[in-house]
Motif scaffolding. Structure first.
Motif, mmCIF file in Angstrom:
data_model
loop_
_atom_site.group_PDB
_atom_site.id
_atom_site.type_symbol
_atom_site.label_atom_id
_atom_site.label_comp_id
_atom_site.label_asym_id
_atom_site.label_seq_id
_atom_site.Cartn_x
_atom_site.Cartn_y
_atom_site.Cartn_z
ATOM 1 N N PHE A 153 0.803 -1.217 0.000
ATOM 2 C CA PHE A 153 0.000 0.000 0.000
ATOM 3 C C PHE A 153 0.846 1.283 0.000
ATOM 4 C CE2 PHE A 153 -3.153 2.908 2.117
ATOM 5 C CZ PHE A 153 -4.018 2.941 1.049
ATOM 6 N N LYS A 154 1.826 1.319 0.877
ATOM 7 C CA LYS A 154 2.633 2.541 0.990
ATOM 8 C C LYS A 154 3.342 2.848 -0.334
ATOM 9 C CE LYS A 154 6.397 4.306 3.796
ATOM 10 N NZ LYS A 154 7.392 3.942 4.811
ATOM 11 N N VAL A 197 0.906 4.268 -2.836
ATOM 12 C CA VAL A 197 0.601 5.687 -2.605
ATOM 13 C C VAL A 197 1.750 6.561 -3.127
ATOM 14 C CG1 VAL A 197 0.152 7.441 -0.841
ATOM 15 C CG2 VAL A 197 -0.868 5.165 -0.617
ATOM 16 N N ARG A 198 2.959 6.098 -2.933
ATOM 17 C CA ARG A 198 4.122 6.883 -3.377
ATOM 18 C C ARG A 198 4.146 7.136 -4.895
ATOM 19 N NH1 ARG A 198 9.381 5.620 -0.651
ATOM 20 N NH2 ARG A 198 9.775 4.560 -2.609
ATOM 21 N N TRP A 240 -2.902 5.264 -7.860
ATOM 22 C CA TRP A 240 -2.769 4.453 -6.644
ATOM 23 C C TRP A 240 -4.110 4.058 -6.031
ATOM 24 C CZ3 TRP A 240 -4.452 5.716 -1.719
ATOM 25 C CH2 TRP A 240 -4.867 7.043 -1.523
ATOM 26 N N TYR A 241 -5.179 4.732 -6.418
ATOM 27 C CA TYR A 241 -6.484 4.345 -5.852
ATOM 28 C C TYR A 241 -6.872 2.924 -6.271
ATOM 29 C CZ TYR A 241 -7.099 9.203 -4.480
ATOM 30 O OH TYR A 241 -6.940 10.431 -3.900
ATOM 31 N N LEU A 260 2.544 4.906 11.090
ATOM 32 C CA LEU A 260 3.069 5.813 10.067
ATOM 33 C C LEU A 260 2.595 7.248 10.294
ATOM 34 C CD1 LEU A 260 2.554 3.512 6.967
ATOM 35 C CD2 LEU A 260 4.722 4.111 8.031
ATOM 36 N N PHE A 270 -7.250 10.458 6.527
ATOM 37 C CA PHE A 270 -6.693 9.791 5.337
ATOM 38 C C PHE A 270 -7.523 8.558 4.977
ATOM 39 C CE2 PHE A 270 -3.947 6.474 3.507
ATOM 40 C CZ PHE A 270 -3.770 7.058 2.262
ATOM 41 N N HIS A 297 -10.506 9.744 3.233
ATOM 42 C CA HIS A 297 -10.145 10.173 1.882
ATOM 43 C C HIS A 297 -10.077 8.970 0.940
ATOM 44 C CE1 HIS A 297 -7.918 12.295 -1.286
ATOM 45 N NE2 HIS A 297 -7.125 11.242 -1.329
#
Lengths: 466, 163
Positions: free
Chosen positions: A26-27, A30-31, A43-44, A55, A76, A79
């Protein structure tokens, strides 16, 4: 050629980028939002969702700041909920202590994910400051996991510190792995759990409480861990495909049907603080005969002290012929010495011996049926060379200080270990009186080992530093 | 009626790449390309199948992949050995430069070869995973078209992911 043409991704449709991103943790997904404009919202499409409070919330901050950080963590999550376009997710992980002020948002998020057919669900509401060795600590839990119906496609379920009620009318036919930590888990729940998960292969119970005695009869189960759980006094296992079993906690009556597939067993009764006289030695003895197929065996100080009280405290029948690696969680107290000789004798094909040193519960008022004299270990063994000392290739000592008993045991092993190739030592981190750093003393004691008589010409001694 | 006369001999199909190169492949290989299987079933595979989106360089690789998978699966070896063998092959097969990898991915998507598509996507993800944003941009020639302010804003929005 302009640079746009050189962009390797430029020929690919977004749908393909979605798939690539869905394989990222996941991280990392997102990056990718910052790679270029086109990647801003790719990334969605992530399918392995992971919301980890760590985090966002920093432990060293004040409580007020932590509350703020928790708010931004929750926003978040919101979101993501508002923007997620995926209709099926692969895994969902949420780590959130002190979630009590955000329960409704959390429930929404969980419902959203389970409705998208997640295969792996991991919800952890435990507090990292909880002490798992303090069996009196019973945590307060807030969240109730509901909507079981939509969990039917689950393959893996991990739950920590939430309320979990198991009902008989739901069947999780695909569920293979279950981990339950810090959860109240009464007897009826256990029974239901086993019957509603016919494919269960891994069951890991950690710090569950209010448990009752249980009997497991399963031809699917391969891994079973009971770690510091409260309640059961009798555990009976009949699982022909079980290959790994761990019990850690206070002493219980354990009975395991012999099955030749068992590979590794950990028996740690280190949390037992009172000495039980009646029948305990025999129970332990029988347990050892039932697991005689194992190759890797971990035993604790309690076993080493109590095995002497079995009816036959000398010869184990059948012996642990298959054990190649024996791990002793010991203090090398003189009360444990007899137990150590018992295992050296009854693991005739031992190749690796690990001595994991630490302060253990020693039953001082308990008297073994033999008289121990100082250094008896050494003198007795001048005449006794067990087969195991001739196969032994490697000895690991963790938490070495170089105290008398440690040196006695090691000098014995060096003296008779004719096949010994490696002795690896890692030093204890324990401070001396008044907090003095003892490292140099411990190091000097390692030096003493090099002067011991040794049977193996090829022995190498290593000092392992972390 | 086409199949009854051909049953006795090994069926082959002709695949024509974007740049006009014709490849001859056996049926066991051809049916792994889902697109082609549909054409065969619909009896539209003669005289040859034109693949407008795949160059000969990539098509040769795709055929090599399908051939190896078809042979390993029908080779009569035990399932675990076949699995190991495929894994080793896949790993070596993915050892190509990033541009080829992306073209393979795109071709696997177009030809609808599920295992190759997943393999390339996974490999691409693992290339991205262990690299910094700057390294990923460089590796795949991704032009950063954010303005400094915009990029800063994105990084700020997801600050936790960049720590």
């Amino acid at each position: 050629m302009d640079s746009k043409e050189n962009d390797y991704f430029s020929h690919l449709p977004d749908t393909l980028l979605f798939v690539i991103v869905s394989f990222l943790p996941f991280k990392e997904a997102v990056r990718t939002s910052v790679l270029a404009r086109r990647w801003r919202n790719i990334w969605y499409a992530a399918k392995n969702i992971e919301f980890d409070e760590k985090l966002f919330v920093k432990n060293e901050e004040s409580d007020e700041n932590k509350a703020m950080q928790r708010m931004s963590f929750v926003s978040f999550i919101k979101h993501w909920l508002d923007n997620c376009v995926e209709t099926d997710l692969h895994s969902f992980r949420l780590v959130f202590s002190h979630s009590e002020h955000h329960l409704s948002q959390i429930q929404d998020c969980i419902r959203f994910c389970v409705d998208r057919d997640v295969k792996e669900l991991d919800l952890n509401f435990s507090d990292p400051t909880w002490n798992e060795d303090d069996l009196k600590q019973i945590p307060e839990t807030f969240l109730e996991l509901s909507s079981y119906e939509s969990l039917k496609k689950l393959e893996s379920l991990k739950l920590s510190a939430c309320n979990f009620r198991v009902f008989q009318f739901v069947t999780f036919s695909t569920l293979k792995n279950i981990y339950l930590g810090w959860i109240e888990f009464p007897g009826s729940c256990f029974k239901n759990l086993m019957s509603m998960c016919p494919s269960l292969e891994t069951l890991n119970l950690k710090r569950c409480w209010n448990m009752e005695n249980f009997y497991i009869d399963s031809d699917k189960l391969r891994v079973f861990v009971i770690d510091k759980c409260l309640g059961p006094e009798v555990i009976i296992l009949n699982a022909p495909f079980l290959s790994f079993f761990q019990y850690s906690g206070p002493s219980v009556h354990l009975q395991i049907e012999y099955h030749p597939r068992m590979v590794e067993v950990i028996l740690d009764f280190g949390l037992q603080t009172e000495y039980i006289e009646e029948g305990e030695g025999d129970m332990l003895y029988n347990l050892l005969t039932e697991i005689s197929s194992v190759r890797v065996l971990t035993i604790c100080s309690y076993m080493l002290q109590l095995i002497v009280t079995a009816d036959d405290p000398i010869t184990l029948k059948p012996a642990l012929e298959n054990v190649k690696h024996l791990i002793l969680k010991t203090e090398l107290h003189i009360n444990e010495f007899y137990g150590i000789t018992f295992f050296l004798k009854n693991c005739p094909n031992l190749e690796i011996l690990t001595i994991d040193l630490c302060t253990r519960t020693i039953f001082q008022d308990y008297k073994p049926p033999f008289t121990f004299e100082e250094h008896q270990f050494l003198t007795r063994f001048q005449y006794l060379r067990y087969r195991s000392t001739m196969c032994l290739k490697m000895v690991n000592v963790k938490g070495f200080k170089g105290e008398t008993n440690e040196l006695i045991v090691l000098s014995y092993l060096l003296r008779f270990g004719s096949a010994l190739k490696y002795l690896s030592i890692s030093l204890s981190k324990e401070k001396g009186p008044n907090g003095i750093d003892m490292e140099s003393t411990y190091r000097q004691n390692v030096q003493r080992l090099t002067q011991f008589e040794r049977a193996s010409p090829h022995l190498q001694i290593f000092l392992v530093t972390e | 009626m086409s199949s009854s006369t051909e049953l006795t001999e090994k069926k082959v199909f002709l695949l024509k790449s974007l740049d006009g190169v014709i490849f001859e492949v056996e049926e066991s290989v051809a049916v792994q390309l889902e697109v082609i299987r549909e054409l065969i079933e619909g009896d539209c595979a003669r005289p040859f199948i034109s693949l407008y989106n795949v160059t000969s360089e990539i098509l040769a690789l795709v055929i090599e992949y399908c051939k190896h998978h078809a042979e390993t699966c029908s080779g009569g070896t035990s399932a675990t050995i076949a699995d190991e063998d495929l894994k080793t092959f896949d790993n070596e097969f993915m050892n190509v430069d990033e541009n080829i990898l992306l073209e393979l991915c795109s071709a696997a998507d177009y030809l609808d070869i599920k295992s190759l598509f997943e393999l390339t996507c996974r490999t691409l993800a693992s290339l991205i995973k262990d690299r910094t944003i700057i390294e990923v941009r460089k590796m795949f020639n991704v032009e950063n078209d954010f303005s400094v302010v915009e990029e800063k804003a994105v990084r700020k929005e997801f600050a936790w992911a960049f720590k």
